[in-house]
Motif scaffolding. Structure first.
Motif, PDB file in Angstrom:
ATOM      1  N   ASN A  32       0.902  -1.118   0.167  1.00 29.28           N
ATOM      2  CA  ASN A  32      -0.032  -0.015  -0.048  1.00 29.28           C
ATOM      3  C   ASN A  32       0.809   1.152  -0.042  1.00 29.28           C
ATOM      4  O   ASN A  32       2.020   1.053   0.732  1.00 29.28           O
ATOM      5  N   PHE A  34       1.331   5.452  -0.057  1.00 26.37           N
ATOM      6  CA  PHE A  34       0.715   6.886   0.630  1.00 26.37           C
ATOM      7  C   PHE A  34       1.588   7.924   0.317  1.00 26.37           C
ATOM      8  O   PHE A  34       2.975   7.853   0.255  1.00 26.37           O
ATOM      9  N   PHE A  51      -3.886   1.138  -2.913  1.00 26.15           N
ATOM     10  CA  PHE A  51      -3.917  -0.083  -2.287  1.00 26.15           C
ATOM     11  C   PHE A  51      -4.485  -1.104  -3.446  1.00 26.15           C
ATOM     12  O   PHE A  51      -4.035  -2.296  -3.156  1.00 26.15           O
ATOM     13  N   ASN A  94       3.593   0.631   3.122  1.00 20.97           N
ATOM     14  CA  ASN A  94       3.474  -0.672   4.169  1.00 20.97           C
ATOM     15  C   ASN A  94       3.118  -1.900   3.359  1.00 20.97           C
ATOM     16  O   ASN A  94       2.613  -1.817   2.329  1.00 20.97           O
ATOM     17  N   ALA A  95       3.351  -3.061   4.029  1.00 18.38           N
ATOM     18  CA  ALA A  95       3.156  -4.483   3.263  1.00 18.38           C
ATOM     19  C   ALA A  95       1.373  -4.520   3.316  1.00 18.38           C
ATOM     20  O   ALA A  95       1.146  -4.592   4.335  1.00 18.38           O
ATOM     21  N   ALA A  96       1.067  -4.906   2.205  1.00 17.19           N
ATOM     22  CA  ALA A  96      -0.428  -5.122   2.153  1.00 17.19           C
ATOM     23  C   ALA A  96      -0.835  -6.171   3.064  1.00 17.19           C
ATOM     24  O   ALA A  96      -2.023  -6.166   3.558  1.00 17.19           O
TER      25      ALA A  96
ATOM     26  N   ALA B  99      -4.042  -2.760   6.429  1.00 12.84           N
ATOM     27  CA  ALA B  99      -2.992  -2.018   6.503  1.00 12.84           C
ATOM     28  C   ALA B  99      -2.958  -0.740   5.424  1.00 12.84           C
ATOM     29  O   ALA B  99      -2.382   0.325   5.307  1.00 12.84           O
ATOM     30  N   TRP B 100      -4.310  -0.726   4.774  1.00 15.17           N
ATOM     31  CA  TRP B 100      -4.499   0.325   3.732  1.00 15.17           C
ATOM     32  C   TRP B 100      -5.063   1.418   4.394  1.00 15.17           C
ATOM     33  O   TRP B 100      -5.263   2.578   3.752  1.00 15.17           O
TER      34      TRP B 100
END
Lengths: 114, 114
Positions: A32, A34, A51, A94-96, B99-100
């Motif tokens: 994901n 941002f 995402f 971050n890791a999904a 996490a999204w």
């Protein structure tokens, strides 16, 4: 381990110029992505995120970003900047399928002059 | 109607002292975080709590101890403060769905250790 690189540390533009801020990440799995913005003296707030789905995402204040999986990139763009866009911009990943731990880039300071 | 609030905003103290920073969110989120932003604006996660349970604990000196009395509060206590602890500390919160989810940041606490 995941990491995020923002190659532009400081960008100076005149109003109405176009903006592109680079963001590259390193992680082998699904992520994901941002972009957060920190206006002078204020807290971080979300500009946009990706995402899943359309890799071109639109955020607030006319910003957009494109996820290019093959390049591990998520560059931020705005066709015409304003003085009020002066801020620090942070890319994060971050890791999904992992924890929601956000890994931030080192930030890009954008200064827009009238 | 502040979403994520922190107190104090500024904290100036001597080396060796013990200090606490408080964080409260009124968004009904289950997950809360502490981040440290150093003088170069680099943001790094320190801790995260989900519903009062510690989820993420990065390699932070054990002089730093988070405490979550309930899911709306996450306080950070720092023992034996050192010069290198000078930074801006941000609290954040997010919904637990995945996490999204967007993380919502507080205004930051600027800590200066003399």
């Amino acid at each position: 381990a995941q990491s995020v690189s923002q190659h532009n540390h400081h960008v100076i533009l005149s109003e109405a110029a176009s903006l592109e801020l680079g963001c590259n990440y390193s992680y082998g799995g699904t992520v994901n992505l941002f972009w957060y913005v920190q206006y002078p003296g204020q807290h971080l707030q979300l500009l946009l995120k990706y995402f899943s789905g359309d890799p071109l995402v639109k955020g607030i204040k006319g910003f957009e970003a494109e996820f290019i999986k093959s390049k591990f990139s998520f560059n931020l763009r705005k066709p015409s900047v304003q003085w009020s866009d002066t801020a620090e911009y942070f890319c994060a990943v971050n890791a999904a399928r992992g924890t929601d731990k956000l890994i931030f880039g080192t930030g890009t300071r954008l200064q827009v002059f009238p | 109607d502040t979403a994520v609030s922190q107190t104090p905003k500024y904290l100036v103290t001597q080396m060796g002292n013990d200090k606490s920073i408080k964080c409260e969110q009124n968004l009904g989120h289950d997950t809360m975080y502490w981040y440290k932003q150093d003088s170069k604006k680099f943001l790094k996660i320190m801790f995260s709590y989900n519903n009062k349970e510690l989820i993420i604990n990065e390699t932070v000196p054990n002089r730093f101890s988070p405490k979550s009395p309930d899911k709306a509060h996450l306080n950070l206590h720092i023992n034996s403060l050192e010069l290198g602890d000078s930074a801006v500390y941000f609290c954040a919160s997010s919904p637990p769905q995945g996490a999204w989810e967007t993380q919502y940041f507080g205004p930051g606490t600027r800590l200066l250790v003399l």
